[in-house]
Design an enzyme around this catalytic site. Structure first.
Site, mmCIF file in Angstrom:
data_model
loop_
_atom_site.group_PDB
_atom_site.id
_atom_site.type_symbol
_atom_site.label_atom_id
_atom_site.label_comp_id
_atom_site.label_asym_id
_atom_site.label_seq_id
_atom_site.Cartn_x
_atom_site.Cartn_y
_atom_site.Cartn_z
ATOM 1 N N GLU A 223 -6.811 4.471 7.647
ATOM 2 C CA GLU A 223 -6.603 5.907 7.379
ATOM 3 C C GLU A 223 -7.826 6.512 6.708
ATOM 4 O O GLU A 223 -8.157 7.681 6.931
ATOM 5 C CB GLU A 223 -5.319 6.100 6.542
ATOM 6 C CG GLU A 223 -4.085 5.875 7.398
ATOM 7 C CD GLU A 223 -2.847 5.440 6.631
ATOM 8 O OE1 GLU A 223 -2.814 5.569 5.394
ATOM 9 O OE2 GLU A 223 -1.900 4.969 7.289
ATOM 10 N N SER B 278 3.258 -2.352 10.175
ATOM 11 C CA SER B 278 4.704 -2.358 10.373
ATOM 12 C C SER B 278 5.332 -3.716 10.068
ATOM 13 O O SER B 278 6.321 -4.103 10.692
ATOM 14 C CB SER B 278 5.065 -1.882 11.792
ATOM 15 O OG SER B 278 4.597 -0.553 11.981
ATOM 16 N N HIS C 56 -9.412 0.919 4.576
ATOM 17 C CA HIS C 56 -8.151 1.137 5.291
ATOM 18 C C HIS C 56 -8.409 2.061 6.483
ATOM 19 O O HIS C 56 -9.213 2.998 6.397
ATOM 20 C CB HIS C 56 -7.106 1.743 4.349
ATOM 21 C CG HIS C 56 -5.733 1.725 4.942
ATOM 22 N ND1 HIS C 56 -5.308 2.688 5.824
ATOM 23 C CD2 HIS C 56 -4.707 0.859 4.804
ATOM 24 C CE1 HIS C 56 -4.065 2.391 6.207
ATOM 25 N NE2 HIS C 56 -3.685 1.290 5.591
ATOM 26 N N ASN D 222 0.884 -1.174 0.000
ATOM 27 C CA ASN D 222 0.000 0.000 0.000
ATOM 28 C C ASN D 222 0.918 1.219 0.000
ATOM 29 O O ASN D 222 1.518 1.549 1.020
ATOM 30 C CB ASN D 222 -0.880 -0.011 1.254
ATOM 31 C CG ASN D 222 -1.679 1.276 1.398
ATOM 32 O OD1 ASN D 222 -1.823 2.038 0.437
ATOM 33 N ND2 ASN D 222 -2.193 1.534 2.600
ATOM 34 N N LYS E 15 0.141 4.268 -0.288
ATOM 35 C CA LYS E 15 -0.477 5.478 0.281
ATOM 36 C C LYS E 15 -0.232 6.666 -0.660
ATOM 37 O O LYS E 15 -0.247 6.490 -1.869
ATOM 38 C CB LYS E 15 0.051 5.743 1.688
ATOM 39 C CG LYS E 15 0.042 4.479 2.549
ATOM 40 C CD LYS E 15 0.255 4.759 3.994
ATOM 41 C CE LYS E 15 0.414 3.448 4.753
ATOM 42 N NZ LYS E 15 0.204 3.552 6.159
ATOM 43 N N GLU F 177 -5.446 -5.360 10.242
ATOM 44 C CA GLU F 177 -4.470 -4.297 10.469
ATOM 45 C C GLU F 177 -4.801 -3.562 11.774
ATOM 46 O O GLU F 177 -5.649 -2.661 11.790
ATOM 47 C CB GLU F 177 -4.523 -3.286 9.322
ATOM 48 C CG GLU F 177 -4.143 -3.858 7.991
ATOM 49 C CD GLU F 177 -3.487 -2.809 7.091
ATOM 50 O OE1 GLU F 177 -2.406 -3.089 6.591
ATOM 51 O OE2 GLU F 177 -4.043 -1.712 6.933
ATOM 52 N N GLY G 61 2.196 2.133 10.533
ATOM 53 C CA GLY G 61 3.110 3.263 10.366
ATOM 54 C C GLY G 61 3.768 3.700 11.663
ATOM 55 O O GLY G 61 4.385 4.764 11.724
HETATM 56 C C1 PEP Z 1 -0.720 -0.030 5.713
HETATM 57 O O1 PEP Z 1 -0.708 1.093 5.275
HETATM 58 O O2 PEP Z 1 -1.643 -0.793 5.391
HETATM 59 C C2 PEP Z 1 0.354 -0.455 6.603
HETATM 60 C C3 PEP Z 1 0.303 -1.636 7.169
HETATM 61 O O3 PEP Z 1 1.384 0.432 6.778
HETATM 62 P P1 PEP Z 1 2.803 0.130 7.498
HETATM 63 O O4 PEP Z 1 3.310 -1.174 6.939
HETATM 64 O O5 PEP Z 1 3.666 1.276 7.139
HETATM 65 O O6 PEP Z 1 2.537 0.018 8.968
#
Ligand code: PEP
Length: 255
Positions: free
Chosen positions: A101, A217, A99, A13, A15, A171, A177
């Site tokens: 976000e 992460s 997601h 992803n 972003k 997630e 992040g």
């Molecule tokens: C994501 O944006 O779905 C995500 C898991 O980000 P990150 O790996 O940076 O935590």
């Protein structure tokens, strides 16, 4: 059915990162890492404006391209939105929906997630459906309830045939992040819970056939341990998907 026969899917992803020319460059690098790695599907979910360049760059490789959101209406007065048919025409095969976000900053609710999921599936896109608890919900001991409700509402009126085109990404919001990863056991526990929710609704066979990813992460150092868990079939990866070396290590871990 066992984990070994489910499709492992490693999805990036990106972003709001990378212009179209930067996207082409990075996809070429990632495609080299993914070459011949047929043990998992590799997907890159890029910004809308990168989709044409990304699809071109991915042609002839085993990298698939996806978007990061989609609107549920086919067309009309929805300024700034993008429809399923628009995404398909520029080569998107996948779309991320729900997601955290989008839920946190753009008012996405379980109900709008459900509308988007249904529209995407009806139009022939594969869906990566994100669910996950906040830190507050985890501390209150309602992680299981939170992901169950998110999963159930997102999949309202989605039948078992359509479910074949759905991947669920667990997630935890507190791990996205932040550099904080759920432990492999924490991630496994919630992914197993999600599979239970699917089994209740669709039966064991459909639940066992569904790919469930962990995201939050995930990186080159922790991917192998997470992916070894029985109910974790892949990863949705933010930060580490922007570095071809790291993403390549995660692809290798999924083989
Ligand atoms: C994501 O944006 O779905 C995500 C898991 O980000 P990150 O790996 O940076 O935590």
């Amino acid at each position: 059915m066992k984990k070994s026969v489910r499709k492992a899917v490693i999805a990036g992803n990106w972003k709001m990162n990378k212009t179209p020319s930067e996207a082409s460059e990075l996809i070429k690098q990632i495609a080299e890492k993914a070459e011949g790695k047929n043990g998992c599907e590799v997907v890159l979910c890029v910004p809308f404006v990168d989709l044409c360049a990304a699809s071109d760059a991915a042609k002839g490789t085993n990298v698939k391209i996806g978007a990061q959101n989609v609107h549920f209406e086919e067309k009309g007065a929805f300024t700034g939105e993008i429809s399923v048919s628009m995404l398909k025409e520029v080569g998107a095969e996948y779309v991320i929906i729900g997601h955290s976000e989008r839920r946190q900053y753009f008012g996405e609710s379980n109900e709008t997630v459900n509308k988007r999921v249904k529209a995407a599936l009806a139009g022939g896109l594969k869906v990566i459906l994100c669910v996950g608890e906040t830190l507050d919900e985890r501390e209150k001991g309602i992680t299981g309830e939170t992901v169950s409700v998110q999963t159930k509402i997102a999949l309202l009126d989605v039948d078992s045939e359509a479910l074949k085109n759905v991947i669920i990404a667990y997630e935890p919001v507190w791990a996205i992040g932040t550099g904080k990863t759920a432990t492999a056991d924490q991630a496994q526990e919630v992914c197993a819970k999600i599979r239970e929710v699917l089994a209740d609704k669709y039966g064991n066979d459909a639940a066992e056939a569904t790919t469930i990813q962990y995201g939050g992460s995930m990186n080159a150092a922790n991917a192998a341990e997470l992916l070894a868990k029985v109910d974790i079939d892949g990863g949705l990866i933010g930060g580490a998907s922007l570095k071809s070396e790291d993403f390549g290590v995660i692809i290798d871990a999924a083989q």
